[in-house]
Structures are given as C-alpha cells and as structure tokens.
Design an enzyme around this catalytic site. Structure first.
Site, mmCIF file in Angstrom:
data_model
loop_
_atom_site.group_PDB
_atom_site.id
_atom_site.type_symbol
_atom_site.label_atom_id
_atom_site.label_comp_id
_atom_site.label_asym_id
_atom_site.label_seq_id
_atom_site.Cartn_x
_atom_site.Cartn_y
_atom_site.Cartn_z
ATOM 1 N N ALA A 1 0.848 -1.184 0.000
ATOM 2 C CA ALA A 1 0.000 0.000 0.000
ATOM 3 C C ALA A 1 0.884 1.234 0.000
ATOM 4 C CB ALA A 1 -0.886 0.013 1.246
ATOM 5 N N GLU B 1 -0.195 2.538 7.063
ATOM 6 C CA GLU B 1 -0.304 3.695 6.156
ATOM 7 C C GLU B 1 -0.881 4.904 6.900
ATOM 8 O OE1 GLU B 1 1.407 3.136 3.652
ATOM 9 O OE2 GLU B 1 1.330 0.943 3.739
ATOM 10 N N HIS C 1 1.744 6.585 8.967
ATOM 11 C CA HIS C 1 2.671 7.376 8.154
ATOM 12 C C HIS C 1 2.244 8.845 8.081
ATOM 13 C CE1 HIS C 1 5.874 5.010 6.500
ATOM 14 N NE2 HIS C 1 5.122 4.163 5.829
HETATM 15 N N1 B3K Z 1 5.974 3.666 1.461
HETATM 16 C C1 B3K Z 1 5.389 2.603 0.687
HETATM 17 C C2 B3K Z 1 6.377 1.770 -0.045
HETATM 18 C C3 B3K Z 1 6.799 2.316 -1.340
HETATM 19 C C4 B3K Z 1 7.651 1.318 -2.080
HETATM 20 C C5 B3K Z 1 8.275 1.887 -3.289
HETATM 21 N N2 B3K Z 1 8.983 0.883 -4.032
HETATM 22 C C6 B3K Z 1 4.540 1.713 1.526
HETATM 23 C C7 B3K Z 1 4.834 1.693 2.959
HETATM 24 O O1 B3K Z 1 5.880 1.312 3.417
HETATM 25 O O2 B3K Z 1 3.991 2.119 3.689
HETATM 26 ZN ZN ZN Z 2 5.701 2.277 5.253
#
Ligand code: B3K
Ligand code: ZN
Length: 871
Positions: free
Chosen positions: A268, A304, A307
């Site tokens: 995701a 997510e 984040h």
């Molecule tokens: N930040 C994204 C991952 C992106 C990967 C790019 N190849 C998902 C996560 O770690 O939440």
């Molecule tokens: Zn992440």
C-alpha cells in the site's frame, strides 16, 4: 529505464541540498484513452544557502515534452535540453514561474510506477521515484511543495476523480467530460502525490478526532467489492483512535480516502489523504479472507495511517533515510496490532519474519545497514532490513528509554521537525534530548550491517549461591564495533515461578561482559533475551530438559515459544546428522512428550499453543546449517510431522474436535482456536497408518465442505492438496469453480499448488503459467505462483536438476522489460547461492549470469545480478 552501460551508484556521502526549491505546483491532468496531457505550473526559487549553478535540472523519464514556459514566455528549442532522464534549463532567474507540458501513456505503463491503469481505472504510485514518469520535477523528498491538482476526464468512464487534500472545485465540461480540483494545504514531497480516476464506489464513515473534528472516511473499490470493506473501515478508525491515545497524534485533513487496486507492486502507499492500496490489504469477508488476511489488513491500514505523522508530516531528507519513516512506522504498526490482539503472538510472528527473512538477507550479498550508504536503484532497498530490522532498532530505543521517555522523544521529534524533511540523526537526537540517555554507541545499529551474535555461558557457584552469565558479542563482519544491546534477563526458580527481583534489562556494550546474580538457589533457570529484546542470534547452550522446563514455565510467553523452537531445532539438527549418515531416524520421546503437554494444556492460550506446536520452519533450519541441504531438511521435517501424528493422533483428534466453534467470530480467542484446530488437522493429515489417514482425510473433506470461513476452507484445501492425490485434485477443482470470480481467493488457489511437493509438483507449476487465470502483468498473481514456488517450496525450487532456477530466470527475463521492480524482487532467492552445495551454487550462478546478460537490463535487475554474482 534501460541501460547501455552500468548504471551509477548513488552515495549518501554525496548528498547536497537541491539548487532550487519548488514552493507550489499546480497540476492539470487531461486523462485520455490514447494519451494523457499533463500541465504543471510551479513556483521555483533558487536555494540561497548554496552558491550553485544557474542551471535547473529536472528529473523526467519516458515523457514526451510539449512546451516549457518561464514566467509565461515559451522557451525555444535552444533554451533547454532533454535527455533520457532529465530536462536542463540553463540560466534561469532567481525566482520564477515554470510551466511544463508533457504527454504520457498510462495505459501502456506496465511498471506500475508513475501514472498507470488498473482494471480500467487510473491510479498512481510515486514512491520512490515515480513522479518523474508523470512530469519533469525535482523528484527528491527534500523538495516540498503545496500541490493543487485538477483532473479532467470522461464523466461516464471516470465518475470519481481523486487527489490529495480537499476537493475545492467541480465542473461539468463539454464532450461528456468533467473536472475536479483538489488542494492539499500541507507541503509535501512529490512521492506523496496521488491521483485516482475511475468507476468506483465507496463506503463512508466518520471519525470524530480528540479535538472533536469530524473526519470523512472513505474506502473506494470496484462495485463488486463493496461488501468487503467493513473490516478495513473499522481498522482505519481503530488506527486513528490508537494514534491519538498512544502518541497524541491527530489526523489533520477533513477527509481520509483509501482506494483499493488489483495491480500494485507492494502492499500500500501512504499518499497524503489518499492512500492507494493493493486490494489484498483492503478486501475481506469471512468467507473470502483468512484470519491472517484480517490481521494483515488491520496492520497495513494502520501502517499507512501512522505514516501521516511518521512519514508525511515529518518526511525523509533523502532516500538513505528511508528507515526513519519505515522502521518507525513498522514499529508503530506492530505496537498497534499488539494492542488490538495478542501481544506475545504478535511478537512471535514478527520475530519469525525477522529471523527467517532479515537474517538471511543480512547473511547474503544484499546485506546492508538499516541506513544504507549507497544504492543503484532505491526500490531495491525497501527491504526487510530497512523495515523490520529498522523497527527492531526503534523497539530497542523504546526499551532503553522506557515508555514515558520514548513518548516524550516522539513528541519532541514531531514538534521539532513538523513540515520538514528529516534524518535518522534528528530522530536519535530527539530521543536523547527526551531522556538524557547517551545513544552514541547505539547509533552503530544504523551504520553497521550484519546480525550480531551473543554467546552466553552460565556458571553457578553453589557455595556462594552466585550465578554468573558471561556474555560475548561478535559479528560476522569483522570490522563491526560492539553494539549497544539491551538484554532482557530474568530467573525462573525450580517451581516454575519467576524471581521478579532478578528481572532486568542489561546494557551490553562491551565485546565481553559478565552479569552476576546473588542469592540464587541451585536449579534456577535463566530466561534470556526475553520478548526478543534485541535482533541478535543468541547462542546459549541449554540442554533439552532445561529448554522443556522453560517451554512449560517461563513467564515470558515469547520465550516459551522460542525455547520450543530451540528444542525442535536441536532435535532436528541431530536428525539431519543421522539422515546424512543414513541411520534410521528416531524421534526423541522427550520431545514428543513436551509437545504433548502443550497440546493438552487447556489453560494455554490457543494461538500460543498453535505456534509452539509448529516445527521450526525450513528456512530457520537452513540458517543453522553450514550448507543448506533442502532435501535433508524436508525429509527430517516430514519425518517429525509423521511421527508426531502417529504418536499423538488421539490427542490431535481430541483437540481438533474440542476446537470446533459454533459461530464464526474474529476475536483473538476465536482466531487462536482456529489456528490450533488447523494445526491439529495438518498433523493428522501426515499420518501414514491406514485408519488414521482415512479419518484425517474425512475430517479434512468435512471441514472443506462445511467451512463457514476461508481460514478453515483453505486449511482443509491445503491439507488435501498437499497430502492426497485424488481427493486433493477434486477439491482444487471445486475451489476454483467456487471462487473463479474472486481474484484474491484465486491467488490462494495458485499458492496452494505452488507450495505442493512431489513428482508432478514442478510440472503443475509450469502448467499453471499457462492457465487462463495466470497473468504476468499482475504482481499478486506472479507472487502467488512464482513467488510462492521459489520462496516457500525449497525442496522443489532447489531441485537437483536446476529446473527451478531456470524457470525463475525465464520469468525474471520476461519481467525485466515490463515490471523491473517485481523482476528484481523475484530474483532474490538466486543470490543466496553461497548457502548451498557446490552443484547448486554453479547452477544458480549460471542463471544469474544469464539474467545479467539480458539486453536492456533494468537498473533494478542490474543491481541484484551484479551484487549476486559478486557474492
Ligand atoms: N511507502 C510505501 C512503499 C513504497 C515502495 C516503493 N517501491 C509503503 C509503505 O511502506 O507504507
Ligand atoms: Zn511504510
């Protein structure tokens, strides 16, 4: 991205600030079936802290450039130049408006990076460097701008038009088109940009924040999936509440949207206000998703969401800082899952992933510290090291500081760096400022690769009642200096009670250290590395009786499981020795009775019991051998399962029967009960005596037919498909007919077959590549067939003929052109060649070599083959 010459390596030490900042960007998309037009208007300003060049160099890939305007004046051809990877504009003013028009073809974009189509809908994936496939830009995380996005598209085909932030304008246009404008008030790097346009439906709910703000929460899916979103929505609201209660973090926009897409390279993506998800981590109904799926969905939705603070509000200065947001956010999602479910079971599952996958990565040619110092392709560094070991490093800080100081450190970090692009050093500084604890030595965890080993020896002096533990730390990497390791220890007396006053976290900082306990009675057991307090290999030679005592008595549930694993490992390693010497195999009666105690102990948490009853995995066993012998491992493990089935059949049947639930629920207790039930079934299926086998098959068939949920149905299917031919074939057909329309369930069908062993196993995997439902452009499908075969079916993948290696290389070569990210990921098992015997080494290297000679090798695959071949 293809290369004629070897691609460049990027180094952390070369980091410099950007020459220019972009303060705002106004994006205008005209989405078309044949072509998409993108117009971007940016406010650009020279970085006055640098006295750098007047050349503006923007990143861009696979773009057709229309026009470039500076302060509304079109540049002529001689005033800029374009390469495969960039747009150069020499001699730009100190501050100006830059307008760029580009054309792209999302419908042909199979890399699933940038703007692409999934199930006919438009969506984006920009992390790490996908934005440059949409328009020319300073595609680096330290350039943070305010985004406004207008999307124009056909209204009947794409009624839903989404981007980051809040919707500010909607218009119906000529020719059946419409437009929506979104404004994101928060500055962000372009990797957090997202756009979605499609024929989607949504479920809506509201969340009231701690300051009584009302958040509009939405989950968008294709219409036929609308009845599978409730668990995801509940998970989102739980995450929002948890982050408020645990870290005081409130959501900041008025709307939070999640979109599920079927074609996605990873799990995701945390785009600001508009998360795009692999549908696997959104869609669930009891009849389509297993308990593990439900738990994973809650974890990824949480991840997510978390984040939004650890990643979005405070982002990374450069991609070398990736663990700053990923390690921290994995730690946060692990704590969340742990609080929502069973904490010890969660810890066991996380440690299992770390010890099998991350330790293997660290022992191979892709070994890197959680903060790497160089890369060729950053997408190759979204690894178990950066994520899972990164989370262990945060966990250790939490252990060293204690809960309150850690929380204070998080507050300082968020407040100090809100709206900034930060570094791991900023994070540690905040933790030091909050606690007054010196983390100088601890910082080595960020820069030294490899798994440290702790060798512990105990000595008891009966006359002095003194117990001393001498602890030595070492690393495979000889240049490593000693780590600062929080080692959690306690003592368990001979009655099985913990001596609570002995419990402590010892700071291991030296290469050799002694821990002393006074007033200790004889026969007191040491419980060490409790709850897995540090990501190390522990070598503490307990004999089997001592291990069994701790399995039964340790007050640390993680350690009960861990001692059972160690006991199983001791037993199986000895059997491997016997197997090599062609001796008759015999399973230790003591081991059988230890597991029997666990099986019949009704007071034990059922999920924990199920984990304790699971034998150490093939991967974990392999790590403990100087040369991985896949056949010996497989045979010994199967022998143990069969013997346990034979010896404990009545108990397995009784426990199996006692675990039948009347009604399906998703509580930790109900999930625990299902996992114990299904582990019993899987043992019973291994039975070789005729009557027992017949009983097991009937029970599995009955369970398959009457299952009220996917956990039970797929467990029964797996048992039948892996241990019977005719019955297995029948249920596989039946399952396919039942679920042909549900792609996530069909992924499970592929996976069950990909992990089967036996004479026709490889042929059946090959045949499945030709199946109508197989599609090399769909990552979930590729992972469920090719990924499962190469990563979870060692005995077939590593078959002596080398057919498995060739099979994998063929697929990687095909994917190199269409989806290099997935190609590079799939290739990883081959770079572990050093762990196998000489014949296999040669065959694995030959296939790596063949891949490396593929014309137009993508950077992603180049880096893995180059490192893999160098060994
Ligand atoms: N930040 C994204 C991952 C992106 C990967 C790019 N190849 C998902 C996560 O770690 O939440
Ligand atoms: Zn992440």
């Amino acid at each position: 991205m293809t290369q004629d010459t070897a691609p460049n390596t990027i180094y952390l030490k070369d980091y410099t600030q950007p020459q220019y900042w972009i303060d705002s960007i106004n994006l205008h998309f005209e989405l078309g079936e044949d072509e998409t037009r993108v117009v971007s208007e940016m406010e650009v300003r020279r970085n006055t802290e640098l006295n750098g060049s007047r050349i503006l160099e923007l990143d861009g890939e696979n773009l057709v450039l229309g026009s470039v305007l500076i302060n509304e004046k079109a540049l002529s051809d001689g005033e800029f130049s374009v390469t495969d990877e960039s747009l150069w504009i020499p001699d730009v003013p100190d501050s100006f408006t830059l307008q760029i028009e580009t054309f792209i073809k999302p419908q042909l974009n199979t890399s699933l990076e940038g703007l692409y189509k999934s199930s006919g809908n438009f969506c984006t994936q920009c992390e790490a460097q996908g934005f440059r496939k949409i328009t020319y830009y300073l595609d680096r995380p330290d350039v943070m701008a305010k985004f406004t996005t207008t999307i124009v598209a056909d209204k009947s085909k794409y009624p839903v038009l989404l981007s980051n932030g809040n919707p500010v304008d909607t218009n119906d246009l000529d020719d059946g088109k419409h437009s929506v404008t979104w404004e994101d008030p928060f500055k962000k790097p372009c990797y957090l940009f997202a756009l979605v346009a499609g024929d989607l439906e949504c479920i809506k709910d509201t969340f009231i924040t701690m300051n009584k703000r009302e958040i509009d929460c939405r989950i968008y899916v294709e219409a036929h999936n609308i009845d599978k979103c409730d668990h995801a929505m509940r998970s989102l609201k739980k995450s929002m509440r948890w982050d408020e209660e645990t870290f005081g973090r409130e959501y900041d926009l008025d709307i939070y949207m999640i979109v599920a897409v079927d074609d996605f390279n990873m799990g995701a993506m945390e785009n600001k206000g508009l998360n795009v998800f692999n549908s696997k981590y959104v869609l669930a109904r009891p009849d389509t998703a297993t308990d593990t799926d439900f738990i994973n969905i809650e974890a990824v939705i949480g991840h997510e969401y978390f984040h939004n603070w650890s990643g979005n509000r405070v982002t990374c200065r450069d991609w070398f800082q990736l663990t700053l947001k990923e390690g921290l956010t994995v730690f946060r999602d692990q704590q969340f899952t742990s609080d929502m479910n069973s904490a010890s079971v969660k810890r066991i599952d996380d440690v299992n992933v770390l010890r099998t996958r991350q330790f293997a990565e660290d022992a191979g040619p892709m070994s890197h510290p959680i903060q790497p110092d160089s890369y060729v392709e950053i997408n190759n560094f979204y690894t178990v090291t950066v994520y899972n070991k990164g989370a262990e490093i945060i966990r250790m800080i939490h252990t060293l500081l204690g809960k309150e100081n850690f929380r204070q450190g998080m507050d300082i970090y968020f407040e100090r760096h809100d709206g900034e692009a930060a570094t791991t050093e900023d994070f540690i500084n905040a933790m030091e400022d909050a606690s007054d604890i010196d983390l100088t030595q601890f910082r080595r965890w960020y820069h030294q690769a490899g798994t440290p080993q702790l060798d512990v020896q105990s000595e008891y002096k009966a006359d002095e009642k003194r117990l001393s533990l001498s602890v030595k730390q070492s690393s495979e990497t000889k240049t490593n200096k000693p780590f600062h390791i929080p080692l959690s220890v306690s003592l368990i007396d001979s009655d099985g009670s913990e001596l609570k006053s002995a419990a402590q976290i010892v700071d291991i900082t030296e290469a050799e250290q002694v821990i002393e306990f006074e007033d200790v009675e004889d026969n007191t057991a040491v419980s060490i590395l409790r709850n897995y307090s540090a990501p190390v290999k522990l070598n503490y030679a307990l004999n089997n009786e001592q291990l069994a005592f701790l399995v039964a008595n340790d007050s640390d549930e993680f350690n009960r499981w861990n001692c059972a694993q160690q006991l199983g490992l001791n037993i199986m390693m000895a059997l491997i020795e016997d197997y090599h010497q062609k001796k008759t195999l015999n399973l230790d009666a003591f081991y059988i009775s230890t597991l029997k105690q666990v099986l019949i102990d009704e007071s034990l948490d059922k999920a924990l019991a199920a984990r304790i009853l699971s034998l150490p995995s093939e991967d974990y066993m392999g790590q403990n051998l100087p040369v991985i012998d896949v056949d010996a491992i497989y045979q010994v493990r199967e022998f143990c399962k069969k013997t346990l089935a034979f010896e404990l059949m009545d108990d397995f049947v009784a426990v199996y029967k006692s675990c039948q639930d009347d009604e399906y629920t998703l509580t930790p207790q109900a999930m625990g009960q299902r996992s114990l039930k299904n582990i019993c079934l899987s043992y019973m299926m291994c039975s070789e005596t005729e009557t027992a086998r017949k009983t097991a098959i009937e029970m599995a068939q009955h369970q398959y037919k009457n299952a009220s949920n996917m956990t039970d149905q797929i467990s029964a299917l797996r048992c039948l498909a892996h241990y019977t031919e005719q019955e297995g074939g029948q249920v596989l057909d039946d399952f396919y007919q039942q679920w042909a329309k549900d792609s996530l369930v069909i992924d499970k069908w592929f996976m069950v077959q990909a992990t089967a062993t036996g004479t026709n196993a490889f042929q059946s995997v090959q045949a499945l590549l030709e199946h109508d439902a197989f599609d090399l452009n769909v990552p979930n499908r590729v992972r469920s067939l090719v990924g499962a075969f190469t990563q979870a079916n060692a005995v077939e993948f590593h078959h002596m003929s080398g057919q498995g290696y060739q099979f994998l290389a063929d697929i990687v070569i095909k994917l190199n052109t269409t989806n290099p990210q997935i190609a590079a990921r799939l290739l990883l098992p081959l770079i572990q060649w050093k762990s196998y015997d000489v014949n296999r080494q040669l065959m694995m290297k030959a296939q790596l070599q063949r891949v490396s000679e593929t014309p137009d090798l993508a950077k992603d695959v180049f880096e893995i083959t180059a490192k893999g071949l160098a060994g």
